[in-house]
Design a protein around this motif. Structure first.
Motif, PDB file in Angstrom:
ATOM      1  N   ARG A 175       2.201  78.967  73.730  1.00 20.32           N
ATOM      2  CA  ARG A 175       2.441  77.534  73.774  1.00 20.32           C
ATOM      3  C   ARG A 175       1.170  76.797  74.199  1.00 20.32           C
ATOM      4  O   ARG A 175       0.829  75.745  73.659  1.00 20.32           O
ATOM      5  N   ALA A 176       0.449  77.390  75.158  1.00 25.45           N
ATOM      6  CA  ALA A 176      -0.802  76.761  75.598  1.00 25.45           C
ATOM      7  C   ALA A 176      -1.800  76.722  74.445  1.00 25.45           C
ATOM      8  O   ALA A 176      -2.533  75.746  74.279  1.00 25.45           O
ATOM      9  N   ARG A 178      -1.082  76.516  71.235  1.00 24.50           N
ATOM     10  CA  ARG A 178      -0.682  75.421  70.338  1.00 24.50           C
ATOM     11  C   ARG A 178      -1.065  74.084  70.952  1.00 24.50           C
ATOM     12  O   ARG A 178      -1.501  73.166  70.259  1.00 24.50           O
ATOM     13  N   ALA A 179      -0.891  73.966  72.263  1.00 25.53           N
ATOM     14  CA  ALA A 179      -1.227  72.708  72.947  1.00 25.53           C
ATOM     15  C   ALA A 179      -2.714  72.395  72.774  1.00 25.53           C
ATOM     16  O   ALA A 179      -3.083  71.254  72.494  1.00 25.53           O
ATOM     17  N   MET A 182      -3.349  70.969  69.450  1.00 25.74           N
ATOM     18  CA  MET A 182      -2.868  69.602  69.241  1.00 25.74           C
ATOM     19  C   MET A 182      -3.687  68.579  69.996  1.00 25.74           C
ATOM     20  O   MET A 182      -3.966  67.505  69.486  1.00 25.74           O
ATOM     21  N   ASN A 183      -4.032  68.901  71.231  1.00 25.34           N
ATOM     22  CA  ASN A 183      -4.668  67.916  72.091  1.00 25.34           C
ATOM     23  C   ASN A 183      -5.396  68.618  73.242  1.00 25.34           C
ATOM     24  O   ASN A 183      -4.840  68.802  74.323  1.00 25.34           O
ATOM     25  N   ALA A 187      -4.297  69.272  77.172  1.00 24.65           N
ATOM     26  CA  ALA A 187      -4.116  70.656  77.614  1.00 24.65           C
ATOM     27  C   ALA A 187      -4.891  70.899  78.905  1.00 24.65           C
ATOM     28  O   ALA A 187      -4.388  71.517  79.848  1.00 24.65           O
TER      29      ALA A 187
ATOM     30  N   GLU B  89      -1.409  60.517  75.384  1.00 24.16           N
ATOM     31  CA  GLU B  89      -1.898  61.873  75.111  1.00 24.16           C
ATOM     32  C   GLU B  89      -0.806  62.914  75.298  1.00 24.16           C
ATOM     33  O   GLU B  89      -0.901  63.800  76.133  1.00 24.16           O
ATOM     34  N   VAL B  90       0.246  62.813  74.488  1.00 20.89           N
ATOM     35  CA  VAL B  90       1.297  63.837  74.523  1.00 20.89           C
ATOM     36  C   VAL B  90       0.933  64.937  73.531  1.00 20.89           C
ATOM     37  O   VAL B  90       0.003  64.800  72.746  1.00 20.89           O
ATOM     38  N   PHE B  91       1.674  66.060  73.584  1.00 17.94           N
ATOM     39  CA  PHE B  91       1.517  67.083  72.553  1.00 17.94           C
ATOM     40  C   PHE B  91       2.471  66.710  71.429  1.00 17.94           C
ATOM     41  O   PHE B  91       3.665  66.988  71.486  1.00 17.94           O
ATOM     42  N   ARG B  92       1.936  66.038  70.425  1.00 16.47           N
ATOM     43  CA  ARG B  92       2.763  65.340  69.445  1.00 16.47           C
ATOM     44  C   ARG B  92       3.727  66.230  68.669  1.00 16.47           C
ATOM     45  O   ARG B  92       4.837  65.831  68.378  1.00 16.47           O
ATOM     46  N   GLU B  93       3.271  67.427  68.325  1.00 10.31           N
ATOM     47  CA  GLU B  93       4.106  68.296  67.488  1.00 10.31           C
ATOM     48  C   GLU B  93       5.091  69.126  68.313  1.00 10.31           C
ATOM     49  O   GLU B  93       5.860  69.898  67.770  1.00 10.31           O
ATOM     50  N   MET B  94       5.004  68.990  69.629  1.00 16.16           N
ATOM     51  CA  MET B  94       5.928  69.743  70.473  1.00 16.16           C
ATOM     52  C   MET B  94       7.114  68.872  70.856  1.00 16.16           C
ATOM     53  O   MET B  94       7.008  67.651  70.914  1.00 16.16           O
ATOM     54  N   GLU B  98       9.212  71.037  75.456  1.00 11.60           N
ATOM     55  CA  GLU B  98       7.981  71.841  75.508  1.00 11.60           C
ATOM     56  C   GLU B  98       6.858  71.094  76.223  1.00 11.60           C
ATOM     57  O   GLU B  98       6.059  71.691  76.940  1.00 11.60           O
ATOM     58  N   MET B 102       4.945  72.408  79.421  1.00 13.26           N
ATOM     59  CA  MET B 102       3.479  72.485  79.524  1.00 13.26           C
ATOM     60  C   MET B 102       2.998  71.879  80.843  1.00 13.26           C
ATOM     61  O   MET B 102       1.994  72.300  81.398  1.00 13.26           O
ATOM     62  N   TYR B 105       2.538  74.314  83.474  1.00 12.16           N
ATOM     63  CA  TYR B 105       1.764  75.453  82.973  1.00 12.16           C
ATOM     64  C   TYR B 105       1.186  76.335  84.075  1.00 12.16           C
ATOM     65  O   TYR B 105       1.189  77.547  83.968  1.00 12.16           O
ATOM     66  N   ARG B 150       5.594  64.780  82.595  1.00  8.14           N
ATOM     67  CA  ARG B 150       4.800  66.002  82.426  1.00  8.14           C
ATOM     68  C   ARG B 150       3.933  66.256  83.660  1.00  8.14           C
ATOM     69  O   ARG B 150       3.837  67.382  84.145  1.00  8.14           O
TER      70      ARG B 150
END
Ligand SMILES: Nc1ncnc2c1ncn2[C@@H]1O[C@H](COP(=O)(O)OP(=O)(O)OP(=O)(O)O)[C@@H](O)[C@H]1O
Ligand SMILES: [Mg+2]
Lengths: 300, 237
Positions: A175-176, A178-179, A182-183, A187, B89-94, B98, B102, B105, B150
């Motif tokens: 998941r990290a 993929r994060a 994306m960004n 992250a 600044e979100v994780f757009r595709e998640m 999720e 994150m 994390y 988040r």
């Protein structure tokens, strides 16, 4: 050509296409996971594949080490080589040059270095073959003839893909990753160690390439130029949309099948054109690739 | 009360552009401190030096007494400094879920994570209804809530909020600031970056004003609100 023969060709084309396609799919996967996170097409992916094949050949045929040492040792070597390249070379290049094009050039450099190294050892001078570890007896599936080795290649490749899908979707590390794709800034703001993440991804990409090499090595004659197969993996990635993992895999199988169909139905001399044909058709129908997102203009 | 964050004489630059010069700022534990300034004054850069995304060329940054200016960014997060960045600044595709995962994390205490997830839903009930939705498809206000949620999932001690009011309707701005107050009452220390000086001065106890990368003014928010030059420049008269 009568219908009966056409049907046999069709079945054979699909069966053989799935086997060679699984190798393109693995290499495309290796390219795409790097591209998604580093935004760099790794032009050394083919040479990493080639060099991993030679490492295995050296350990197995020349050092006569048992296979249960050769396989993990090859994968570890591929992981370390790619991870260290990312950490030492690319991070250094990125520090002094902001433009991504320098990173791309660095991967070209790596491809020359690996080719040069293999040439220097002399192993690459004559084509060599890697002994098959599973029987190469033929079996019939429908009206297509495939070997046990072929089925092993396809099965192993599918298992590797499944393992990576599981990793990316259901583990914290995946998941990290993929994060980061994306960004990367976000992250970092949640505490992802970007450098380590990049190293791991490059290392994994090396492992996938090495697996592809180990699988296909018994079927081909190994030369220092065998990495040129990567052109087909790039074609597969493009067909799939270049930033989609399922796309890379489906693209790999499509390229493999188209290639075999062209060879069977048109001419074996036309095979080299097959990937371009596939790219052309897909890009005309769906410019963003089969699995690419909607084409959007990036907002600033 | 002692200072949780102490920034002392820091400078930072992007290539040849000097973005900060000799900036100092303190955030006492338990306080809301505002950092104001117009576009390009260096507010986000200041937060990013604390988050260790932008290196400083001089000065020092201390968190709970410890110098952190040489830490990697993930260690800053582990220690409890969480930035809520500007600009969605979100994780757009998640999915929303999720994205919240994150946030946690760097944690591995399952029970604590679960408790903080409930806490996030308590502050932002809307997020619970949207758990499966892709973050990129949320409205601007919902994305801002997700960003704060988040950060809360990391179990922060200090929140660095970068322009939480940006692009939101007046009603939503009121809502977000009410939650910021609540977070603070519940024990969170907050460094609040804003261009909306009126609301920032209204909800903070102390404020700093940056101009062209230099600290131009500082004082208790109440005093700054009545200061003539501040009123003219930042409060529109
Ligand atoms: N990544 C960057 N590269 C180069 N210059 C930058 C970068 N980020 C910021 N700057 C410059 O540094 C200065 C300070 O920018 P910063 O983003 O800190 O301002 P700000 O106070 O947050 O502004 P805003 O209210 O518009 O968000 C500006 O002149 C800006 O152009
Ligand atoms: Mg800003």
């Amino acid at each position: 050509m009568d219908l009966q023969l056409a049907l046999i060709f069709l079945q054979q084309g699909i069966a053989s296409g799935l086997v060679s396609g699984s190798i393109y799919a693995l290499l495309a996967l290796a390219i795409v996971i790097i591209f998604k996170t580093s935004e760099v097409p790794n032009f050394a992916q083919g040479e990493v594949f080639m060099a991993a094949g030679y490492v295995a050949l050296y350990l197995f045929v020349f050092q006569k080490l048992p296979i249960w040492i050769v396989l993990p040792a090859t994968l570890v070597a591929a992981f370390l080589a790619m991870a260290l390249f990312r950490r030492i070379v690319l991070d250094q290049v990125a520090k002094s040059a902001k433009d991504l094009v320098y990173l791309v050039i660095a991967t070209l450099g790596l491809s020359y270095v690996l080719k040069g190294l293999v040439r220097r050892t002399g192993f690459g001078d004559t084509p060599r073959s890697f002994p098959a570890l599973v029987p190469t007896d033929s079996v019939m599936i429908g009206q297509a003839s495939v070997t046990i080795l072929d089925l092993t290649i396809l099965g192993a490749a599918l298992a590797v893909m499944a393992a990576f899908f599981w990793m990316f979707n259901y583990t914290k590390m995946g998941r990290a990753m993929r994060a980061v794709g994306m960004n990367p800034k976000a992250a970092q703001l949640v505490g992802v160690d970007l450098k380590r993440c990049h190293m791991t991804i490059w290392g994994m990409s090396g492992v996938i390439s090495a697996i592809a090499a180990l699988l296909i090595a018994p079927k081909i004659l190994m030369t220092a130029d065998m990495g040129s197969i990567v052109m087909l993996a790039f074609a597969a990635a493009i067909v799939g949309g270049f930033s989609s993992l399922p796309g890379a895999i489906v693209g790999g199988f499509i390229i493999g099948i188209v290639e075999n169909m062209v060879g069977l139905f048109i001419s074996s001399r036309a095979i080299v054109l097959a990937p371009f044909l596939a790219i052309l058709i897909v890009l005309v129908i769906r410019p963003q690739g089969l699995f690419g997102g909607k084409l959007t203009i990036k907002k600033v | 009360m002692h200072d949780l964050l102490e920034i002392e004489g820091i400078s930072a630059s992007y290539g040849r552009i000097q973005a900060l010069s000799e900036v100092s700022l303190r955030v006492p534990e338990g306080a809301i401190v505002a950092l104001l300034g117009s576009n390009g004054a260096g507010k986000s850069t200041t937060l990013n030096t604390v988050s260790r995304l932008v290196p400083i060329t001089r000065g020092s940054i201390r968190f709970a007494g410890e110098p952190i200016q040489a830490w990697p960014s993930h260690k800053v997060v582990s220690s409890g400094i969480l930035q809520v960045p500007e600009g969605r600044e979100v994780f757009r595709e998640m999915s929303v879920r999720e994205n919240l995962d994150m946030g946690a994390y760097r944690r591995s205490d399952a029970a604590g994570i679960k408790r903080d997830l409930e806490r996030v839903f308590d502050y932002f009930p809307k997020l619970r209804e949207r758990l499966r939705q892709k973050a990129g498809t949320l409205s601007g206000g919902e994305q801002q809530m997700l960003l704060i949620g988040r950060a809360l999932m990391a179990g922060p001690r200090l929140l660095l909020l970068d322009e939480p009011s940006l692009g939101l309707s007046p009603v939503l701005v009121q809502q977000i600031f009410a939650i910021i107050q609540r977070l603070n009452k519940d024990g969170l220390t907050i460094l609040l970056v804003e261009q909306n000086a009126a609301i920032a001065l209204g909800s903070s106890s102390y404020a700093y004003i940056l101009e062209n990368g230099e600290m131009a003014l500082e004082g208790p928010s109440e005093t700054l609100r009545r200061d003539d030059s501040v009123r003219r420049t930042y409060l529109g008269g």
